[in-house]
Write a protein that holds these residues in place. Structure first.
Motif, PDB file in Angstrom:
ATOM      1  N   PHE A 118       2.339  10.889 -34.364  1.00 35.52           N
ATOM      2  CA  PHE A 118       3.304   9.967 -33.762  1.00 35.52           C
ATOM      3  C   PHE A 118       3.348  10.235 -32.255  1.00 35.52           C
ATOM      4  N   ASN A 119       3.547   9.169 -31.472  1.00 32.21           N
ATOM      5  CA  ASN A 119       3.658   9.342 -30.017  1.00 32.21           C
ATOM      6  C   ASN A 119       5.099   9.404 -29.530  1.00 32.21           C
ATOM      7  N   LEU A 120       6.078   9.404 -30.456  1.00 31.58           N
ATOM      8  CA  LEU A 120       7.495   9.518 -30.125  1.00 31.58           C
ATOM      9  C   LEU A 120       7.956   8.426 -29.159  1.00 31.58           C
ATOM     10  N   PHE A 121       7.330   7.266 -29.232  1.00 31.36           N
ATOM     11  CA  PHE A 121       7.635   6.123 -28.370  1.00 31.36           C
ATOM     12  C   PHE A 121       7.342   6.405 -26.889  1.00 31.36           C
ATOM     13  N   ILE A 122       6.592   7.465 -26.604  1.00 31.76           N
ATOM     14  CA  ILE A 122       6.165   7.735 -25.226  1.00 31.76           C
ATOM     15  C   ILE A 122       4.904   6.918 -24.973  1.00 31.76           C
ATOM     16  N   PRO A 123       4.909   5.990 -24.009  1.00 36.15           N
ATOM     17  CA  PRO A 123       3.742   5.116 -23.808  1.00 36.15           C
ATOM     18  C   PRO A 123       2.482   5.905 -23.504  1.00 36.15           C
ATOM     19  N   ASN A 124       1.405   5.560 -24.178  1.00 35.85           N
ATOM     20  CA  ASN A 124       0.077   6.068 -23.877  1.00 35.85           C
ATOM     21  C   ASN A 124      -0.682   4.952 -23.171  1.00 35.85           C
ATOM     22  N   PHE A 125      -1.152   5.190 -21.968  1.00 33.73           N
ATOM     23  CA  PHE A 125      -1.731   4.113 -21.181  1.00 33.73           C
ATOM     24  C   PHE A 125      -2.829   4.642 -20.277  1.00 33.73           C
ATOM     25  N   ASN A 126      -3.600   3.719 -19.741  1.00 34.01           N
ATOM     26  CA  ASN A 126      -4.515   4.020 -18.641  1.00 34.01           C
ATOM     27  C   ASN A 126      -4.480   2.861 -17.657  1.00 34.01           C
ATOM     28  N   SER A 127      -5.071   3.033 -16.487  1.00 34.15           N
ATOM     29  CA  SER A 127      -5.022   2.011 -15.444  1.00 34.15           C
ATOM     30  C   SER A 127      -6.415   1.747 -14.904  1.00 34.15           C
ATOM     31  N   ASN A 128      -6.709   0.507 -14.616  1.00 31.75           N
ATOM     32  CA  ASN A 128      -8.068   0.163 -14.210  1.00 31.75           C
ATOM     33  C   ASN A 128      -8.053  -1.142 -13.422  1.00 31.75           C
ATOM     34  N   VAL A 129      -8.430  -1.099 -12.150  1.00 37.93           N
ATOM     35  CA  VAL A 129      -8.493  -2.293 -11.319  1.00 37.93           C
ATOM     36  C   VAL A 129      -9.539  -2.078 -10.245  1.00 37.93           C
ATOM     37  N   TYR A 130     -10.287  -3.121  -9.898  1.00 39.82           N
ATOM     38  CA  TYR A 130     -11.211  -3.000  -8.770  1.00 39.82           C
ATOM     39  C   TYR A 130     -11.437  -4.355  -8.107  1.00 39.82           C
ATOM     40  N   VAL A 131     -11.812  -4.293  -6.819  1.00 41.45           N
ATOM     41  CA  VAL A 131     -12.174  -5.465  -6.024  1.00 41.45           C
ATOM     42  C   VAL A 131     -13.446  -5.119  -5.266  1.00 41.45           C
ATOM     43  N   THR A 132     -14.413  -6.021  -5.278  1.00 41.62           N
ATOM     44  CA  THR A 132     -15.675  -5.802  -4.583  1.00 41.62           C
ATOM     45  C   THR A 132     -15.807  -6.796  -3.422  1.00 41.62           C
ATOM     46  N   GLY A 133     -16.842  -6.600  -2.615  1.00 38.02           N
ATOM     47  CA  GLY A 133     -17.197  -7.580  -1.594  1.00 38.02           C
ATOM     48  C   GLY A 133     -16.436  -7.418  -0.295  1.00 38.02           C
ATOM     49  N   ASN A 134     -16.606  -8.417   0.596  1.00 37.15           N
ATOM     50  CA  ASN A 134     -15.993  -8.380   1.924  1.00 37.15           C
ATOM     51  C   ASN A 134     -14.486  -8.573   1.890  1.00 37.15           C
ATOM     52  N   GLY A 135     -13.950  -8.965   0.748  1.00 34.74           N
ATOM     53  CA  GLY A 135     -12.518  -9.210   0.657  1.00 34.74           C
ATOM     54  C   GLY A 135     -11.677  -7.955   0.508  1.00 34.74           C
ATOM     55  N   GLN A 136     -12.297  -6.785   0.401  1.00 38.19           N
ATOM     56  CA  GLN A 136     -11.532  -5.567   0.177  1.00 38.19           C
ATOM     57  C   GLN A 136     -10.535  -5.290   1.303  1.00 38.19           C
ATOM     58  N   ALA A 137     -11.032  -5.230   2.536  1.00 37.64           N
ATOM     59  CA  ALA A 137     -10.161  -4.902   3.669  1.00 37.64           C
ATOM     60  C   ALA A 137      -9.078  -5.962   3.895  1.00 37.64           C
ATOM     61  N   PRO A 138      -9.393  -7.279   3.876  1.00 37.68           N
ATOM     62  CA  PRO A 138      -8.332  -8.274   4.057  1.00 37.68           C
ATOM     63  C   PRO A 138      -7.231  -8.199   3.003  1.00 37.68           C
ATOM     64  N   LEU A 139      -7.607  -7.964   1.750  1.00 36.64           N
ATOM     65  CA  LEU A 139      -6.597  -7.905   0.702  1.00 36.64           C
ATOM     66  C   LEU A 139      -5.743  -6.657   0.822  1.00 36.64           C
ATOM     67  N   LYS A 140      -6.354  -5.518   1.157  1.00 33.68           N
ATOM     68  CA  LYS A 140      -5.560  -4.303   1.372  1.00 33.68           C
ATOM     69  C   LYS A 140      -4.639  -4.467   2.572  1.00 33.68           C
ATOM     70  N   SER A 141      -5.145  -5.104   3.626  1.00 35.04           N
ATOM     71  CA  SER A 141      -4.322  -5.334   4.808  1.00 35.04           C
ATOM     72  C   SER A 141      -3.129  -6.230   4.478  1.00 35.04           C
ATOM     73  N   ARG A 142      -3.372  -7.265   3.677  1.00 38.56           N
ATOM     74  CA  ARG A 142      -2.283  -8.168   3.292  1.00 38.56           C
ATOM     75  C   ARG A 142      -1.272  -7.451   2.402  1.00 38.56           C
ATOM     76  N   ALA A 143      -1.752  -6.595   1.509  1.00 35.63           N
ATOM     77  CA  ALA A 143      -0.868  -5.895   0.585  1.00 35.63           C
ATOM     78  C   ALA A 143      -0.017  -4.847   1.292  1.00 35.63           C
ATOM     79  N   PHE A 144      -0.632  -4.092   2.222  1.00 30.74           N
ATOM     80  CA  PHE A 144       0.057  -2.955   2.816  1.00 30.74           C
ATOM     81  C   PHE A 144       0.630  -3.235   4.192  1.00 30.74           C
ATOM     82  N   LEU A 145       0.069  -4.189   4.945  1.00 31.88           N
ATOM     83  CA  LEU A 145       0.529  -4.461   6.301  1.00 31.88           C
ATOM     84  C   LEU A 145       1.115  -5.853   6.479  1.00 31.88           C
ATOM     85  N   GLY A 146       0.988  -6.705   5.460  1.00 24.10           N
ATOM     86  CA  GLY A 146       1.554  -8.040   5.540  1.00 24.10           C
ATOM     87  C   GLY A 146       0.735  -9.017   6.353  1.00 24.10           C
ATOM     88  N   LYS A 147      -0.542  -8.730   6.595  1.00 24.84           N
ATOM     89  CA  LYS A 147      -1.399  -9.628   7.359  1.00 24.84           C
ATOM     90  C   LYS A 147      -2.807  -9.563   6.802  1.00 24.84           C
TER      91      LYS A 147
END
Length: 482
Positions: A52-81
């Protein structure tokens, strides 16, 4: 759904996502046994009867972005531009984004019979799968219209994405049919939460510099099962508006030279989205005002959203789940005479059923008594190489693990988000990604013991259903030779 041409990909950067990872293969954890149905989670004469997991969530995380859009998307996410560095025009370049979600909120299993070596269980989980492709020009337009020196451009905004979330309620059965063959099945009822799909097949933009406006034309299809802005927390709770079903099958064969060959068909299923869902087949032109002004982003969003919703019709539709085919091979080696150090490499080949993704992974766990350290490497058809680490504490009755299958990329993204400096955000490799997983479970009840060693009432000796079926077909000899 801000900035519909690419907002989905932007959201992937900041989304807490959960998905498939390889470090758990052949670990014998409760999570492993639900993801790979033929894997055993109990050890006779060591484990207790219930897991039993005692209702403690068991999870993993997985996300990626490729190509020239990496820097613009990070800039928009973290700097708002949006940062325009590295983006191209009329070169057919695009970026790819991928996310999948899988959180087990409940896992329970029971060992049923020593002779049948049967395990039954049930689980509750929430999953999401998303993928998208977006062009350099989509981000470039949001950043600045200056590079668009020509009056007209064709098919530079042919973007697409698909996103699907649902609850999954599952029952599993696993049996050791013979000494060298095990079979498992996982049957699931699905309850849909959200679905969005956008496919732009043709696009055109005509600039009117004198009046600071542009005519945007898009043709394609858009689907959504909810009204943007009206989706509330209560809609995440399970309901029966959008039902579905899926199946996972697994088998494990132990060869004469002690290789464990495992074949899985995972999460092969469908969801029937309810009758008030929307399908829009659009082919429309809208005029975007103030194309170079400070509200350029909002104007682009509003007009693009108006275009893709211009052909709305209500009606149900069916979508597939992200099924996978997997083949793996594993063998264990003791590295010392006292059997304290064990090395158990596993190679995994994975192919998505309804998409073009495939991945090869090598899982390298090194175990010292109850402590396990794992190095996992993987490579997919998009040319992305990942390296991950896992730490696990595993006894017959308690298990805890934590790790990441993308250590370097996860650390880089974390530093970019915390530091929020242009140099960190603009630093991009072959891809930007993040991965994190965590799990815990324990076993309780009577110890599973063979009759000769039993200090409790034995578990019983009746063979399982598959074993009886196997014997009826192949007629094995009895102990008396008859």
């Amino acid at each position: 759904m801000k900035n519909i041409l690419l907002a989905f990909c932007f959201l992937l950067i900041s989304l807490a996502s959960f998905g498939q990872q390889f470090s758990q293969y052949n670990t014998g954890t409760l999570f492993d046994s639900f993801e790979n149905p033929s894997r055993a989670s109990f050890i006779p004469d060591s484990s207790r009867q219930y897991a039993f997991n005692l209702f403690i969530p068991n999870f993993n995380s997985n996300v990626y972005v490729t190509g020239n859009g990496q820097a613009p998307l990070k800039s928009r996410a973290f700097l708002g531009k949006y940062a325009g560095a590295g983006l191209t025009l009329n070169q057919g370049r695009f970026s790819r984004a991928n996310v999948s979600a899988n959180v087990y909120s409940l896992m329970f299993k029971s060992f049923r019979s020593l002779d049948g070596n049967q395990e039954i269980g049930f689980s509750v989980q929430t999953r999401a799968d998303g993928r998208g492709i977006f062009t350099d020009e989509s981000l470039l337009l949001l950043n600045n219209t200056g590079p668009f020196t020509d009056r007209s451009y064709d098919n530079i905004f042919n973007n697409s994405y698909t996103y699907q979330t649902y609850h999954q309620f599952s029952a599993t059965y696993r049996e050791q049919v013979t000494k060298n063959f095990a079979f498992g099945i996982k049957l699931s009822a699905l309850l849909g939460i959200q679905y969005q799909q956008l496919q732009i097949d043709r696009s055109r933009i005509d600039f009117d510099r004198v009046n600071d406006r542009a005519d945007l034309s898009l043709q394609g299809r858009y689907r959504i099962n909810f009204t943007p802005g009206e989706f509330a927390a209560r809609d995440i709770l399970p309901n029966f508006r959008s039902p579905g079903a899926s199946i996972s099958l697994g088998s494990t064969i132990r060869t004469r030279d002690n290789f464990n060959i495992q074949l899985n068909v995972k999460d092969l299923g469908f969801i029937h989205w309810y009758k008030k869902s929307i399908t829009s087949n659009f082919n429309t032109t809208r005029t975007i005002q103030n194309i170079s002004g400070p509200r350029r982003e909002d104007n682009l969003y509003a007009n693009t959203f108006d275009i893709i919703r211009s052909g709305d019709t209500q009606g149900s539709y069916v979508t597939p789940t992200n099924g996978k085919l997997e083949l793996s091979a594993n063998k264990s080696y003791w590295l010392d005479y006292d059997k304290r150090f064990k090395y158990s490499p596993t190679i995994v080949l994975q192919k998505e059923v309804f998409y073009d993704g495939y991945t090869a992974a090598l899982v390298n766990p090194l175990q010292y008594n109850n402590l396990v350290g794992t190095l996992t490497t993987s490579y997919n058809n998009f040319g992305l190489f990942n390296a991950g680490l896992q730490f696990m504490v595993k006894t017959p009755n308690v298990e805890f693990y934590i790790g990441s299958d993308r250590v370097v990329q996860s650390a880089n993204l974390f530093r970019a988000g915390v530091g929020k400096s242009d140099s960190q955000i603009n630093k991009s490799g072959s891809f930007t990604g993040a991965d994190f997983f965590l799990g815990f479970s324990l076993k309780f009840g009577n110890v599973i013991e063979h009759p000769m060693n039993a200090s409790f009432i034995p578990m019983g000796e009746r063979p399982g259903f598959l074993k009886r079926l196997w014997d009826s077909v192949f007629h094995p000899k009895r102990d008396d030779g008859s």
